[in-house]
Every structure is written in C-alpha cells, then in structure tokens.
Motif scaffolding. Structure first.
Motif, PDB file in Angstrom:
ATOM      1  N   MET A 149     -21.873 -87.215 -66.722  1.00 25.21           N
ATOM      2  CA  MET A 149     -22.375 -87.425 -65.359  1.00 25.21           C
ATOM      3  C   MET A 149     -23.167 -88.728 -65.235  1.00 25.21           C
ATOM      4  SD  MET A 149     -21.225 -85.287 -63.286  1.00 25.21           S
ATOM      5  CE  MET A 149     -22.245 -85.786 -61.935  1.00 25.21           C
ATOM      6  N   MET A 150     -23.934 -89.067 -66.270  1.00 20.71           N
ATOM      7  CA  MET A 150     -24.679 -90.322 -66.219  1.00 20.71           C
ATOM      8  C   MET A 150     -23.727 -91.519 -66.223  1.00 20.71           C
ATOM      9  SD  MET A 150     -27.775 -89.651 -65.729  1.00 20.71           S
ATOM     10  CE  MET A 150     -28.624 -91.174 -66.041  1.00 20.71           C
ATOM     11  N   THR A 151     -22.591 -91.382 -66.897  1.00 22.61           N
ATOM     12  CA  THR A 151     -21.592 -92.448 -66.880  1.00 22.61           C
ATOM     13  C   THR A 151     -20.974 -92.571 -65.492  1.00 22.61           C
ATOM     14  OG1 THR A 151     -21.104 -92.038 -69.203  1.00 22.61           O
ATOM     15  CG2 THR A 151     -19.471 -93.269 -67.961  1.00 22.61           C
ATOM     16  N   LYS A 152     -20.677 -91.420 -64.861  1.00 17.72           N
ATOM     17  CA  LYS A 152     -20.085 -91.452 -63.519  1.00 17.72           C
ATOM     18  C   LYS A 152     -21.019 -92.049 -62.486  1.00 17.72           C
ATOM     19  CE  LYS A 152     -16.865 -87.627 -63.954  1.00 17.72           C
ATOM     20  NZ  LYS A 152     -16.497 -86.279 -63.506  1.00 17.72           N
ATOM     21  N   THR A 153     -22.335 -91.786 -62.617  1.00 15.53           N
ATOM     22  CA  THR A 153     -23.295 -92.322 -61.657  1.00 15.53           C
ATOM     23  C   THR A 153     -23.851 -93.666 -62.091  1.00 15.53           C
ATOM     24  OG1 THR A 153     -25.146 -91.142 -62.689  1.00 15.53           O
ATOM     25  CG2 THR A 153     -23.975 -90.023 -60.885  1.00 15.53           C
ATOM     26  N   GLN A 154     -23.312 -94.227 -63.183  1.00 12.08           N
ATOM     27  CA  GLN A 154     -23.715 -95.523 -63.728  1.00 12.08           C
ATOM     28  C   GLN A 154     -25.212 -95.570 -64.016  1.00 12.08           C
ATOM     29  OE1 GLN A 154     -22.181 -98.230 -60.832  1.00 12.08           O
ATOM     30  NE2 GLN A 154     -20.087 -98.030 -61.565  1.00 12.08           N
ATOM     31  N   ASP A 179     -27.632 -93.891 -62.685  1.00 12.79           N
ATOM     32  CA  ASP A 179     -28.518 -93.614 -61.552  1.00 12.79           C
ATOM     33  C   ASP A 179     -28.861 -92.122 -61.570  1.00 12.79           C
ATOM     34  OD1 ASP A 179     -29.931 -93.885 -59.164  1.00 12.79           O
ATOM     35  OD2 ASP A 179     -28.142 -93.441 -57.966  1.00 12.79           O
ATOM     36  N   PHE A 180     -30.066 -91.773 -62.093  1.00 11.30           N
ATOM     37  CA  PHE A 180     -30.443 -90.367 -62.242  1.00 11.30           C
ATOM     38  C   PHE A 180     -30.482 -89.630 -60.898  1.00 11.30           C
ATOM     39  CE2 PHE A 180     -33.461 -86.878 -62.880  1.00 11.30           C
ATOM     40  CZ  PHE A 180     -32.796 -86.216 -63.901  1.00 11.30           C
ATOM     41  N   GLY A 212     -28.641 -90.040 -58.498  1.00 12.14           N
ATOM     42  CA  GLY A 212     -27.251 -89.869 -58.094  1.00 12.14           C
ATOM     43  C   GLY A 212     -26.669 -88.543 -58.549  1.00 12.14           C
ATOM     44  N   LEU A 213     -27.322 -87.901 -59.524  1.00 13.88           N
ATOM     45  CA  LEU A 213     -26.864 -86.586 -59.969  1.00 13.88           C
ATOM     46  C   LEU A 213     -27.025 -85.534 -58.885  1.00 13.88           C
ATOM     47  CD1 LEU A 213     -28.347 -86.480 -63.580  1.00 13.88           C
ATOM     48  CD2 LEU A 213     -25.981 -86.887 -62.938  1.00 13.88           C
ATOM     49  N   ASP A 252     -26.601 -85.971 -55.503  1.00  7.69           N
ATOM     50  CA  ASP A 252     -25.988 -86.372 -54.234  1.00  7.69           C
ATOM     51  C   ASP A 252     -25.289 -85.219 -53.531  1.00  7.69           C
ATOM     52  OD1 ASP A 252     -26.863 -88.950 -54.355  1.00  7.69           O
ATOM     53  OD2 ASP A 252     -24.986 -89.766 -55.158  1.00  7.69           O
ATOM     54  N   ARG A 253     -24.709 -84.330 -54.267  1.00  8.26           N
ATOM     55  CA  ARG A 253     -24.007 -83.198 -53.664  1.00  8.26           C
ATOM     56  C   ARG A 253     -25.004 -82.112 -53.292  1.00  8.26           C
ATOM     57  NH1 ARG A 253     -18.075 -82.720 -55.955  1.00  8.26           N
ATOM     58  NH2 ARG A 253     -17.653 -84.938 -56.091  1.00  8.26           N
TER      59      ARG A 253
END
Length: 118
Positions: free
Chosen positions: A70-75, A77-78, A80-81, A83-84
C-alpha cells in the motif's frame, strides 16, 4: 491430557473455518493445515501456553507485505492510505477504540476487599 469442551456453536464454527480455509487456496491441504493448527491451539490453551503471540507472529509477515504494497501504491503518502471511506472509518475507529479501552482501564479503581462489593 487434552480435554475439549464442546458447545452447540462448535460445529457451526468448524464449518465456517473449513469453508474459509478451503476458499483461500481451494485445496484440501489448506483444510488439513487449519485442522492441525486448530488442534495445536487447543493443546496450547489446555496447557496454559499463550497462543496469541504465535498467531500474531504468523500474521506479521502478511501485514508487513500488505503495508509495504500500500505504501508503494500511495508513493509513500501515509494519509493516502485513508482516501477510501472504509479505510478512513477504520483509521479513525481503531485509535478511538484503543484510547477508550486504555483510558477505561487506567481510570477504573482496582478491586480491593473493601470495595469489591461496590
């Protein structure tokens, strides 16, 4: 000696466990692994061996792998985890529940013989 106590819920729980373990890999091997580990957990419980650390150690690698994914997907951005909407609700509810439980245990008076009946 392994002493198992069966309640009426046990067959229902066993059926759900078998279905769940079969669903993960669709192999009979995963069902056998679940049954063996369940018996091992019963043995540990009967001999007063803590089984929570064993369970958490097994989940640690999976949790770490998913967190890094997940950290790779959000680059990196903590926030960003969260957002949903479901992740945001769980991200707020988890620390709130921890705070409630910890503060409740801190402020509760210890039971002494004087106030045990209160």
């Amino acid at each position: 000696m392994l002493r198992l106590v069966f309640h009426w819920e046990m067959p229902v729980i066993l059926i759900f466990c078998i279905i769940g373990s079969f669903t993960v890999d669709t192999t009979a091997f995963s069902v056998w692994v679940m049954l063996v580990l369940g018996l091992l957990a019963c043995f540990m419980e009967e001999n007063e061996i803590l089984n929570a650390p064993a369970i958490l150690s097994g989940l640690g690698k999976a949790i770490e792998k998913n967190f890094l994914n997940m950290m790779t997907k959000t680059q990196g951005d903590f926030p960003g985890l969260f957002d949903r909407p479901v992740a945001a609700v769980l991200g707020i509810a988890t620390p709130a529940l921890w705070t409630y439980l910890i503060s409740g245990s801190l402020w509760r008076s210890p039971k002494t013989p004087e106030n045990a009946g209160a």
